[in-house]
Design a protein around this motif. Structure first.
Motif, PDB file in Angstrom:
ATOM      1  N   SER A  26       0.872  -1.214   0.012  1.00  0.00           N
ATOM      2  CA  SER A  26      -0.021  -0.007   0.087  1.00  0.00           C
ATOM      3  C   SER A  26       1.068   1.159   0.096  1.00  0.00           C
ATOM      4  O   SER A  26       2.237   1.112   0.050  1.00  0.00           O
ATOM      5  N   GLY A  27       0.294   2.580   0.132  1.00  0.00           N
ATOM      6  CA  GLY A  27       1.091   3.624   0.232  1.00  0.00           C
ATOM      7  C   GLY A  27       0.559   4.378  -1.122  1.00  0.00           C
ATOM      8  O   GLY A  27      -0.745   4.469  -1.813  1.00  0.00           O
ATOM      9  N   ALA A  28       1.654   5.304  -1.614  1.00  0.00           N
ATOM     10  CA  ALA A  28       1.284   6.487  -2.656  1.00  0.00           C
ATOM     11  C   ALA A  28       2.308   6.117  -3.824  1.00  0.00           C
ATOM     12  O   ALA A  28       3.697   5.868  -3.533  1.00  0.00           O
ATOM     13  N   LEU A  29       2.231   6.620  -5.015  1.00  0.00           N
ATOM     14  CA  LEU A  29       2.970   6.780  -6.026  1.00  0.00           C
ATOM     15  C   LEU A  29       2.814   8.173  -6.767  1.00  0.00           C
ATOM     16  O   LEU A  29       1.775   8.548  -6.990  1.00  0.00           O
ATOM     17  N   SER A  30       3.991   8.846  -6.749  1.00  0.00           N
ATOM     18  CA  SER A  30       3.953  10.215  -7.448  1.00  0.00           C
ATOM     19  C   SER A  30       4.523  10.064  -8.701  1.00  0.00           C
ATOM     20  O   SER A  30       5.744   9.686  -8.769  1.00  0.00           O
TER      21      SER A  30
END
Length: 294
Positions: free
Chosen positions: A90-94
């Motif tokens: 999980s988390g984020a990707l920029s």
């Protein structure tokens, strides 16, 4: 010495101003001043030259700034890695994405990624390739898309899409009868160009230079569709990536391949070599590798 003090000091140096740093950090100038004084007392040295008319670091201050930046980056990377290990995939990707790159190739990759990894927050920022490189380099983006050729020892790069740039003229233009055009035939043409803030602008200049001439630039615009409209109206010629022409204006203009020299064009994903590669980054890179040119 605390991380807050290091962050305050780094921001002051980057802004070259206590006032601007205070505004960005949402703290008072007195808080920043006390923090710097505490550091100077602890290390028994002056970090900022207060006798200078403009903001200026001492020699010791420059050394301390390099130390602060390196330590803050290390802390950030280690925190990312810890978070990733705790939360798994999980988390984020920029992702920094030039608009045309999305239209040509990444629209499908973005859709596949969202379908396959719905738990990941995908943050996309549209900007020119030049800005992408700057923000990836500054650690504000995980991944970015630029155009080839790209060479920088600070980055890993992966070519994900390859094509070519083509000459685009109106159907009334004298060159409209040719499938292949020698680059030297273009030295007297009126060029319609993207603006200099695009990395592609420099590529076209380099291409013309390699052909032995400087292009006569009649008009510049950040809007690809405007340039193609002007070409269709026989107001000049342009050189654009073939996928853009094929997708939007193929029936209204004539395109020809270029030779002497040829004009290869490709999209490349970049990320910093010293950055911890998170699972969302790994997933996106793997997804693009499935269609990566050989």
């Amino acid at each position: 010495m605390t991380l807050n003090q290091l962050s305050y000091y780094a921001e002051i140096v980057q802004q070259s101003s206590f006032t601007k740093a205070a505004e960005k950090l949402f703290v008072s100038q007195s808080t920043l001043s006390k923090s710097i004084r505490t550091l100077e007392t602890e290390f028994e040295t002056e970090l900022i030259d207060r006798s200078a008319k403009e903001f200026q670091l001492t020699k010791e201050g420059k050394l301390f700034y390099d130390y602060a930046v390196n330590l803050l980056e290390y802390y950030h990377l280690q925190t990312q890695e810890l978070y990733q290990r705790i939360h798994g995939g999980s988390g984020a990707l920029s992702l920094g994405l030039p608009p045309t790159a999305g239209t040509i190739y990444f629209f499908s990759q973005i859709y596949k990624f969202q379908q396959k990894y719905p738990q990941v927050e995908l943050r996309i920022t549209e900007m020119t390739s030049k800005s992408v490189k700057e923000l990836v380099g500054a650690g504000k983006l995980d991944l970015g898309v630029v155009i080839e050729p790209f060479a920088d020892e600070a980055f890993f790069s992966r070519k994900v899409y390859a094509s070519e740039a083509v000459l685009v003229v109106s159907k009334q233009h004298p060159l409209a009868g040719k499938r292949v055009v020698n680059a030297t035939e273009l030295k007297e043409e009126r060029f319609l160009m993207v603006t200099p803030d695009y990395m592609y602008y420099d590529l076209v200049l380099d291409f013309c230079k390699a052909a032995g001439f400087v292009p006569k630039v009649a008009f510049e615009s950040s809007q690809w569709d405007l340039l193609l409209e002007m070409v269709a109206a026989d107001q000049g010629v342009t050189i654009l990536p073939k996928p853009i022409v094929d997708k939007c204006y193929n029936a209204r203009v004539h395109q020809a391949r270029l030779k002497n020299p040829e004009f290869p064009w490709a999209l490349t994903l970049i990320y910093r070599k010293d950055k911890f590669v998170t699972e969302p980054m790994q997933h996106f890179l793997s997804l693009c590798d499935e269609t990566r040119p050989t």
